[in-house]
Structure formats: structure tokens, C-alpha cells
Design a protein around this motif. Structure first.
Motif, PDB file in Angstrom:
ATOM      1  N   PRO A  20      -7.678   6.629 -10.628  1.00  0.00           N
ATOM      2  CA  PRO A  20      -7.414   5.202 -10.872  1.00  0.00           C
ATOM      3  C   PRO A  20      -6.604   5.021 -12.164  1.00  0.00           C
ATOM      4  CG  PRO A  20      -9.734   5.576 -10.380  1.00  0.00           C
ATOM      5  CD  PRO A  20      -9.099   6.927 -10.561  1.00  0.00           C
ATOM      6  N   HIS A  21      -5.725   4.029 -12.137  1.00  0.00           N
ATOM      7  CA  HIS A  21      -4.915   3.712 -13.320  1.00  0.00           C
ATOM      8  C   HIS A  21      -4.560   2.230 -13.269  1.00  0.00           C
ATOM      9  CE1 HIS A  21      -1.663   3.676 -16.220  1.00  0.00           C
ATOM     10  NE2 HIS A  21      -2.124   4.850 -16.642  1.00  0.00           N
ATOM     11  N   PRO A  22      -4.571   1.538 -14.409  1.00  0.00           N
ATOM     12  CA  PRO A  22      -4.229   0.108 -14.424  1.00  0.00           C
ATOM     13  C   PRO A  22      -2.854  -0.202 -13.841  1.00  0.00           C
ATOM     14  CG  PRO A  22      -5.113   0.781 -16.555  1.00  0.00           C
ATOM     15  CD  PRO A  22      -4.951   2.033 -15.730  1.00  0.00           C
ATOM     16  N   ASP A  23      -1.892   0.719 -13.976  1.00  0.00           N
ATOM     17  CA  ASP A  23      -0.563   0.480 -13.415  1.00  0.00           C
ATOM     18  C   ASP A  23      -0.612   0.362 -11.890  1.00  0.00           C
ATOM     19  OD1 ASP A  23       0.584   0.537 -15.907  1.00  0.00           O
ATOM     20  OD2 ASP A  23       1.568   2.486 -15.648  1.00  0.00           O
ATOM     21  N   ILE A  24      -1.487   1.131 -11.258  1.00  0.00           N
ATOM     22  CA  ILE A  24      -1.607   1.072  -9.801  1.00  0.00           C
ATOM     23  C   ILE A  24      -2.123  -0.297  -9.381  1.00  0.00           C
ATOM     24  CG2 ILE A  24      -2.715   2.063  -7.768  1.00  0.00           C
ATOM     25  CD1 ILE A  24      -2.809   4.745  -9.389  1.00  0.00           C
ATOM     26  N   ALA A  25      -3.104  -0.804 -10.093  1.00  0.00           N
ATOM     27  CA  ALA A  25      -3.624  -2.148  -9.801  1.00  0.00           C
ATOM     28  C   ALA A  25      -2.533  -3.199 -10.000  1.00  0.00           C
ATOM     29  CB  ALA A  25      -4.837  -2.456 -10.677  1.00  0.00           C
ATOM     30  N   PRO A  76       7.941   2.116 -10.216  1.00  0.00           N
ATOM     31  CA  PRO A  76       7.423   3.155 -11.115  1.00  0.00           C
ATOM     32  C   PRO A  76       5.936   3.006 -11.438  1.00  0.00           C
ATOM     33  CG  PRO A  76       9.535   2.359 -11.905  1.00  0.00           C
ATOM     34  CD  PRO A  76       9.111   1.445 -10.785  1.00  0.00           C
ATOM     35  N   LEU A  77       5.397   1.798 -11.319  1.00  0.00           N
ATOM     36  CA  LEU A  77       3.960   1.624 -11.546  1.00  0.00           C
ATOM     37  C   LEU A  77       3.143   2.479 -10.582  1.00  0.00           C
ATOM     38  CD1 LEU A  77       3.858  -2.263 -11.981  1.00  0.00           C
ATOM     39  CD2 LEU A  77       3.738  -0.530 -13.797  1.00  0.00           C
ATOM     40  N   ARG A  78       3.683   2.684  -9.378  1.00  0.00           N
ATOM     41  CA  ARG A  78       3.020   3.549  -8.393  1.00  0.00           C
ATOM     42  C   ARG A  78       3.481   4.989  -8.511  1.00  0.00           C
ATOM     43  NH1 ARG A  78       4.529   5.663  -3.767  1.00  0.00           N
ATOM     44  NH2 ARG A  78       6.209   4.207  -3.340  1.00  0.00           N
ATOM     45  N   THR A  79       4.780   5.207  -8.541  1.00  0.00           N
ATOM     46  CA  THR A  79       5.294   6.577  -8.455  1.00  0.00           C
ATOM     47  C   THR A  79       4.964   7.421  -9.685  1.00  0.00           C
ATOM     48  OG1 THR A  79       7.462   5.899  -9.285  1.00  0.00           O
ATOM     49  CG2 THR A  79       7.158   5.946  -6.884  1.00  0.00           C
ATOM     50  N   GLN A  80       4.695   6.797 -10.812  1.00  0.00           N
ATOM     51  CA  GLN A  80       4.312   7.565 -11.995  1.00  0.00           C
ATOM     52  C   GLN A  80       2.864   8.047 -11.933  1.00  0.00           C
ATOM     53  OE1 GLN A  80       5.326   5.091 -15.352  1.00  0.00           O
ATOM     54  NE2 GLN A  80       7.517   5.402 -15.051  1.00  0.00           N
ATOM     55  N   HIS A  81       2.106   7.549 -10.944  1.00  0.00           N
ATOM     56  CA  HIS A  81       0.682   7.883 -10.891  1.00  0.00           C
ATOM     57  C   HIS A  81       0.204   8.390  -9.537  1.00  0.00           C
ATOM     58  CE1 HIS A  81       0.404   6.059 -14.822  1.00  0.00           C
ATOM     59  NE2 HIS A  81       1.051   5.014 -14.334  1.00  0.00           N
ATOM     60  N   ILE A  82       0.999   8.174  -8.489  1.00  0.00           N
ATOM     61  CA  ILE A  82       0.616   8.612  -7.150  1.00  0.00           C
ATOM     62  C   ILE A  82       1.798   9.355  -6.530  1.00  0.00           C
ATOM     63  CG2 ILE A  82      -0.104   7.921  -4.836  1.00  0.00           C
ATOM     64  CD1 ILE A  82      -1.228   5.346  -5.997  1.00  0.00           C
ATOM     65  N   ASP A  83       1.568  10.592  -6.113  1.00  0.00           N
ATOM     66  CA  ASP A  83       2.583  11.333  -5.373  1.00  0.00           C
ATOM     67  C   ASP A  83       2.540  10.895  -3.919  1.00  0.00           C
ATOM     68  OD1 ASP A  83       3.420  12.868  -7.547  1.00  0.00           O
ATOM     69  OD2 ASP A  83       1.879  14.381  -7.177  1.00  0.00           O
ATOM     70  N   GLY A  84       3.692  10.884  -3.279  1.00  0.00           N
ATOM     71  CA  GLY A  84       3.707  10.506  -1.874  1.00  0.00           C
ATOM     72  C   GLY A  84       5.094  10.577  -1.273  1.00  0.00           C
ATOM     73  N   ASP A  85       5.129  10.248  -0.011  1.00  0.00           N
ATOM     74  CA  ASP A  85       6.372  10.196   0.762  1.00  0.00           C
ATOM     75  C   ASP A  85       6.475   8.807   1.374  1.00  0.00           C
ATOM     76  OD1 ASP A  85       6.904  13.099   0.537  1.00  0.00           O
ATOM     77  OD2 ASP A  85       5.093  13.237   1.743  1.00  0.00           O
ATOM     78  N   THR A  86       7.681   8.254   1.365  1.00  0.00           N
ATOM     79  CA  THR A  86       7.907   6.937   1.964  1.00  0.00           C
ATOM     80  C   THR A  86       9.134   7.012   2.854  1.00  0.00           C
ATOM     81  OG1 THR A  86       6.963   5.826   0.031  1.00  0.00           O
ATOM     82  CG2 THR A  86       8.341   4.490   1.490  1.00  0.00           C
ATOM     83  N   VAL A  87       9.011   6.440   4.048  1.00  0.00           N
ATOM     84  CA  VAL A  87      10.131   6.392   4.982  1.00  0.00           C
ATOM     85  C   VAL A  87      10.298   4.966   5.497  1.00  0.00           C
ATOM     86  CG1 VAL A  87       9.878   8.802   5.705  1.00  0.00           C
ATOM     87  CG2 VAL A  87       8.708   7.012   6.991  1.00  0.00           C
TER      88      VAL A  87
END
Length: 113
Positions: free
Chosen positions: A14-19, A79-90
Motif C-alpha cells: 500500500p502507498h498513498p500515491d496509489i490511493a 506515475p502515481l500508479r506506475t512508480q508503485h505497482i508493476d504491470g502490463d496495460t493494453v
């Protein structure tokens, strides 16, 4: 024809940026007709591996999906998400309501012949 943004996001702390990202994303979707169809769902894996969860956002068409993703408003919060969660988006176009898989199968058979 509908189109979809599909994200496979890996487990993260969990990270405040994700929220903050989650709080702000709907405002970036609204101008492009984007609506969550699946959000933060844990998947039931039947084949292969799939660590994490899935997000599916539906748009009226692929042009709207592209315009949303490339919009300054979405790029600002991304970047609030990508700096804290790895993933793939299509981004992927859907099929027409009258889509028939047997027609696709016949085309594939013809290509292979």
C-alpha cells in the motif's frame, strides 16, 4: 464498437500515491466515456500463472481509449500508479455484437490451406 483498456497489475505494498491515483482516475475517464467493468479484481486462474489483479475499463471505441490514455490528465496521474505497482496495460478493440467465431475459424483454415 466498444474497446477496452486492460491492466494486469502485480501485487504491491500500500502507498498513498496509489490511493490518490484511484481517487483521481474516474475524472480522467469521464470525458472519453470510460467506465470500469472490472476493478482490482483477483482472478481465478485456470491456466498458467497470473499474480496480481486485473482492471478492465470499457470505452465507446478504440479512438476514445487511445485519447484517454494519451490525455494530459491521465498522463499526469499515471506515475502515481506506475512508480508503485508493476504491470502490463493494453488497449484492445472489442468485437461487434454479431461476431461469430466460426467465421474467424473458417478464415484461419483458408489461410492455412
Amino acid at each position: 464498437m466498444s474497446a477496452f483498456a486492460i491492466a494486469h497489475l502485480r501485487p504491491a505494498d500500500p502507498h498513498p500515491d496509489i490511493a490518490a491515483y484511484v481517487e483521481r482516475i474516474q475524472a480522467t475517464l469521464d470525458p472519453f466515456g470510460g467506465r470500469f467493468r472490472v476493478h482490482n479484481a483477483v482472478v481465478e486462474v485456470k491456466e498458467g500463472g497470473w499474480p496480481g489483479f486485473v482492471v478492465v475499463i470499457e470505452f465507446p471505441g478504440i479512438d476514445e481509449a487511445r485519447a484517454w490514455y494519451d490525455s494530459p490528465e491521465y498522463q499526469e496521474i499515471l506515475p502515481l500508479r506506475t512508480q508503485h505497482i508493476d504491470g502490463d496495460t493494453v488497449l484492445v478493440p472489442g468485437v461487434a455484437p454479431d461476431y461469430d467465431a466460426s467465421v474467424t475459424a473458417a478464415a484461419r483454415r483458408a489461410e492455412a490451406a
